[in-house]
Design an enzyme around this catalytic site. Structure first.
Site, PDB file in Angstrom:
ATOM      1  N   GLY A   1       3.651 -11.140   8.953  1.00 39.21           N
ATOM      2  CA  GLY A   1       3.011 -11.213   7.629  1.00 39.21           C
ATOM      3  C   GLY A   1       4.025 -11.432   6.527  1.00 39.21           C
ATOM      4  N   ALA A   2       4.941 -12.382   6.735  1.00 36.74           N
ATOM      5  CA  ALA A   2       6.061 -12.560   5.798  1.00 36.74           C
ATOM      6  C   ALA A   2       5.796 -13.648   4.761  1.00 36.74           C
ATOM      7  CB  ALA A   2       7.328 -12.882   6.580  1.00 36.74           C
ATOM      8  N   ASN A   3       4.575 -14.147   4.700  1.00 32.52           N
ATOM      9  CA  ASN A   3       4.307 -15.248   3.769  1.00 32.52           C
ATOM     10  C   ASN A   3       3.877 -14.782   2.380  1.00 32.52           C
ATOM     11  OD1 ASN A   3       1.966 -14.556   5.461  1.00 32.52           O
ATOM     12  ND2 ASN A   3       0.866 -15.897   4.057  1.00 32.52           N
TER      13      ASN A   3
ATOM     14  N   GLY B   1       3.167 -10.908  -0.290  1.00 35.26           N
ATOM     15  CA  GLY B   1       3.214  -9.455  -0.421  1.00 35.26           C
ATOM     16  C   GLY B   1       4.581  -8.871  -0.083  1.00 35.26           C
ATOM     17  N   ILE B   2       4.539  -7.658   0.468  1.00 32.62           N
ATOM     18  CA  ILE B   2       5.773  -6.932   0.761  1.00 32.62           C
ATOM     19  C   ILE B   2       6.606  -7.687   1.816  1.00 32.62           C
ATOM     20  CG2 ILE B   2       6.679  -4.738   1.661  1.00 32.62           C
ATOM     21  CD1 ILE B   2       4.007  -3.448   0.629  1.00 32.62           C
ATOM     22  N   GLY B   3       5.923  -8.277   2.792  1.00 37.38           N
ATOM     23  CA  GLY B   3       6.621  -8.980   3.872  1.00 37.38           C
ATOM     24  C   GLY B   3       7.438 -10.153   3.367  1.00 37.38           C
TER      25      GLY B   3
ATOM     26  N   SER C   1       0.753   3.997   6.182  1.00 34.10           N
ATOM     27  CA  SER C   1       0.274   4.311   4.833  1.00 34.10           C
ATOM     28  C   SER C   1       0.141   5.817   4.694  1.00 34.10           C
ATOM     29  CB  SER C   1      -1.082   3.653   4.593  1.00 34.10           C
ATOM     30  OG  SER C   1      -1.699   4.238   3.477  1.00 34.10           O
TER      31      SER C   1
ATOM     32  N   TYR D   1      -9.033   1.764   8.405  1.00 38.45           N
ATOM     33  CA  TYR D   1      -7.674   1.540   7.892  1.00 38.45           C
ATOM     34  C   TYR D   1      -6.825   2.792   8.143  1.00 38.45           C
ATOM     35  CZ  TYR D   1      -3.847   0.361   4.720  1.00 38.45           C
ATOM     36  OH  TYR D   1      -2.594   0.087   4.189  1.00 38.45           O
TER      37      TYR D   1
END
Ligand SMILES: NC(=O)c1ccc[n+]([C@@H]2O[C@H](COP(=O)([O-])OP(=O)(O)OC[C@H]3O[C@@H](n4cnc5c(N)ncnc54)[C@H](OP(=O)(O)O)[C@@H]3O)[C@@H](O)[C@H]2O)c1
Length: 277
Positions: free
Chosen positions: A10-12, A14-16, A139, A161
């Site tokens: 998920g590096a595209n 947000g935090i990633g 989280s 979640y």
């Protein structure tokens, strides 16, 4: 010298995305595991241009499909043959009902079962005797995620979640115990409440959520910092703490992470995704 290799899911955005940028800036070889390849390639180009590090690649990965996870692991193995750090960052928070392509509830499937399989398939690539790390994004809502193992795949919405993030914590404890002898540290971190797309539900109330929450949220740069600390600071494998809320180590009691629950969750998870741990 061969640069150390970090894989970030998920590096595209947000935090990633921020983690990928900063790790590239630190001279790591970075592999961005993303489901939206065309968007990820634009981010890759931006990271390469901003850091001058050409060793930033994109590989397709959809964590909502075990077939995609297996295909990713095969490609990764044959392309890179080694791995020093895995940052399990990708995640969703879905209020609506939905299933992965394997029929699991979507949030638990994407946040926990996909990464569980991915990690188990990539473990043989960590070289022994080196500084190897696995960092899982959890989280602080995990205490709301207590579950009945028989219903593990049936929870929905916010509860799902929290269940997924609690499962990540339990799995982190299991791996930390098991993998220390293989020179792999395993840690879970809550990054803070961060202004990213994760709260967006593509519904009319998005504007409301964003307006109410906005003043309380950290920037993406701030949210990446606790993860980067775990990724970059030197640490001895024996003394490694396992769960961090932001920068703060948190001590967990046996009642928080009961060994019997960890055992049954690991057995069931391995069965659900058809792997061995
Ligand atoms: N933001 C917070 O306040 C907060 C708080 C606590 C924990 N966290 C955790 O931090 C992590 C990063 O969250 P974020 O806030 O940066 O979220 P985000 O901005 O929504 O980014 C999520 C990333 O995960 C990817 N992703 C989603 N579903 C995927 C799938 N099926 N396969 C592969 N990748 C997928 C997304 O890709 P696409 O672009 O293709 O959707 C995106 O790159 C998550 O694990 C989240 O639970 C965040």
């Amino acid at each position: 010298m061969t640069p150390r290799l970090v894989l970030i899911t998920g590096a595209n955005r947000g935090i990633g995305r921020e983690i990928a940028l900063r790790m590239a800036g630190e001279g790591f070889q970075v592999v961005m595991a993303c489901r939206n390849v065309s968007k990820a390639l634009l981010v890759r180009d931006d990271i390469r241009a901003r850091t001058g590090n050409a060793l930033v690649d994109v590989l397709p990965l959809d964590l909502s499909s075990l077939a995609s996870v297996r295909m990713f692991a095969d490609t990764f193995r044959s392309t890179y043959r080694r791995l020093n750090m895995l940052i399990n960052n990708a995640g969703i928070l879905a209020f609506s009902k939905g299933c992965t392509s394997d029929g699991f509830e979507q949030t638990v499937g994407v946040n926990y079962l996909g990464p569980f399989l991915l990690t188990s398939l990539l473990l043989p690539l960590f070289p022994t005797g080196e500084d190897n790390r696995i960092i899982n994004l959890t989280s602080m809502v995990w205490p709301l995620g207590t579950f009945d193992i028989e219903r593990f795949l049936a929870y929905k919405g916010l509860k799902a979640y929290a269940v997924s993030k609690y499962a990540i914590l339990l799995w982190t404890m299991y791996m930390a115990d098991k993998l220390a002898v293989r020179d792999i540290t395993v840690q879970a971190v809550h990054p803070g409440v961060v202004r990213t797309g994760i709260f967006s539900q593509r519904k009319w109330y998005d504007v409301l959520i964003n307006t109410v929450m906005r003043p309380f949220l950290l920037s993406v740069e701030q949210g990446a910092l606790p993860v980067l600390k775990l990724a970059l600071e030197p640490q001895g494998i024996e003394k490694t703490a396992r769960y961090f809320k932001g920068f703060k180590e948190q001590s967990l009691q046996a009642a928080d992470v009961p060994p019997a629950l960890i055992k049954v969750l690991m057995q069931r998870s391995a069965d659900w995704v058809n792997t061995r741990m």
